[in-house]
Each structure stands twice: as structure tokens, then as C-alpha cells.
Design a protein around this motif. Sequence first.
Motif, short mmCIF file in Angstrom:
data_model
loop_
_atom_site.label_atom_id
_atom_site.label_comp_id
_atom_site.label_asym_id
_atom_site.label_seq_id
_atom_site.Cartn_x
_atom_site.Cartn_y
_atom_site.Cartn_z
N GLN A 20 0.83 -1.21 0.00
CA GLN A 20 0.00 0.00 0.00
C GLN A 20 0.86 1.26 0.00
OE1 GLN A 20 -2.71 -0.29 3.28
NE2 GLN A 20 -4.01 -1.79 2.25
N GLN A 21 2.05 1.17 0.58
CA GLN A 21 2.92 2.34 0.68
C GLN A 21 3.99 2.42 -0.42
OE1 GLN A 21 2.59 0.16 3.38
NE2 GLN A 21 1.02 1.35 4.40
N VAL A 22 4.40 1.27 -0.96
CA VAL A 22 5.50 1.23 -1.94
C VAL A 22 4.99 0.61 -3.23
CG1 VAL A 22 7.84 0.41 -2.37
CG2 VAL A 22 7.14 0.93 -0.03
N PRO A 23 5.13 1.32 -4.35
CA PRO A 23 4.63 0.78 -5.63
C PRO A 23 5.45 -0.42 -6.10
CG PRO A 23 5.81 2.84 -6.00
CD PRO A 23 5.72 2.65 -4.52
N ALA A 24 4.85 -1.26 -6.94
CA ALA A 24 5.52 -2.42 -7.51
C ALA A 24 6.70 -2.00 -8.37
CB ALA A 24 4.52 -3.23 -8.36
#
Length: 151
Positions: free
Chosen positions: A71-75
Motif C-alpha cells: 500500500q505504501q510502496v509501488p511495484a
Amino acid sequence: MFTVNKLKISGFKSFAHSTELLIKDGVTGVIGPNGCGKSNVFEAIQWVMGESSSKSLRSGSMDEVIFNGTQQVPAKNFAEVSIELDNFVGELPGNISKEKKVVITRTLERGVGSFYKINNKEVRAKEVSTMFYDSGSGPRSSSIISQGNIN
């Protein structure tokens, strides 16, 4: 024979950000609570050594080893692992000059595939696997004990 000096992991499994592990002389241990990524360190070593089975890496497909986001760090769109070896005495493929330190890098781009480098020169996966097998090591050698193999 060789020693591992450094492992650099970026975008591989739980390693969203670039992480560098220095491995000193003596015994190096990786400790932490369940789910913190300890097994991912050893799987990164197997992967950079040429592991081609996604099941051996606890994944359904090779693209699943790329960090999938939170939720906090994009793929991420790629995973990269480098391993630095010292005192490598085996043969290096092709026209790669013999040096005291050897750095093997594997990069995987989502939907594209893997690419290997030895000392920043592109090589084939087979050349990396052969290099490790000739030195008595490799992703499935008895010196690498993965999760679930110790009772």
C-alpha cells in the motif's frame, strides 16, 4: 574455491529498495522474526547463481520474484541481484579478464526475461551456471540449505 564478500539485492521479492549485505570472514547469520525476508536472502543467492525453477524460489512464475508492491510502496518492474566473489579460481567465460574479484549480476525485467553479467560484461545463463558448477558450487549445491530442508 571462492568467498562471497557482498550481496546486493534490489526489487527481488521483499527487497523493494536496494539493499547491500556485507559478508565478513567467519560465520554470517541472518536472523529475524517470521516473515521478515530471511529466506529471500538465500533465494536471491540461488537466483543470481542461475536458479531457473520458480518453484525452487517459492513462486508460481519467474516474474513473481519481482517486488509486487504494498500500500505504501509501488511495484517494481525489475529485480536485480549481484554477488561479489573474492579469490575465484575457476574459469571465466569468453573474453572476460581474470580478476581477483568477480561480480555476477542477474536482472529480470517484468514480461521480458533475465539478463546476466559477469564483471559488467553480458553473458548467457549457461555460462554463469557452468562457472559455478565448475567451482563445485551452484544454486542447488549442498552448501546452500533452503527453507524446510533442516529438521
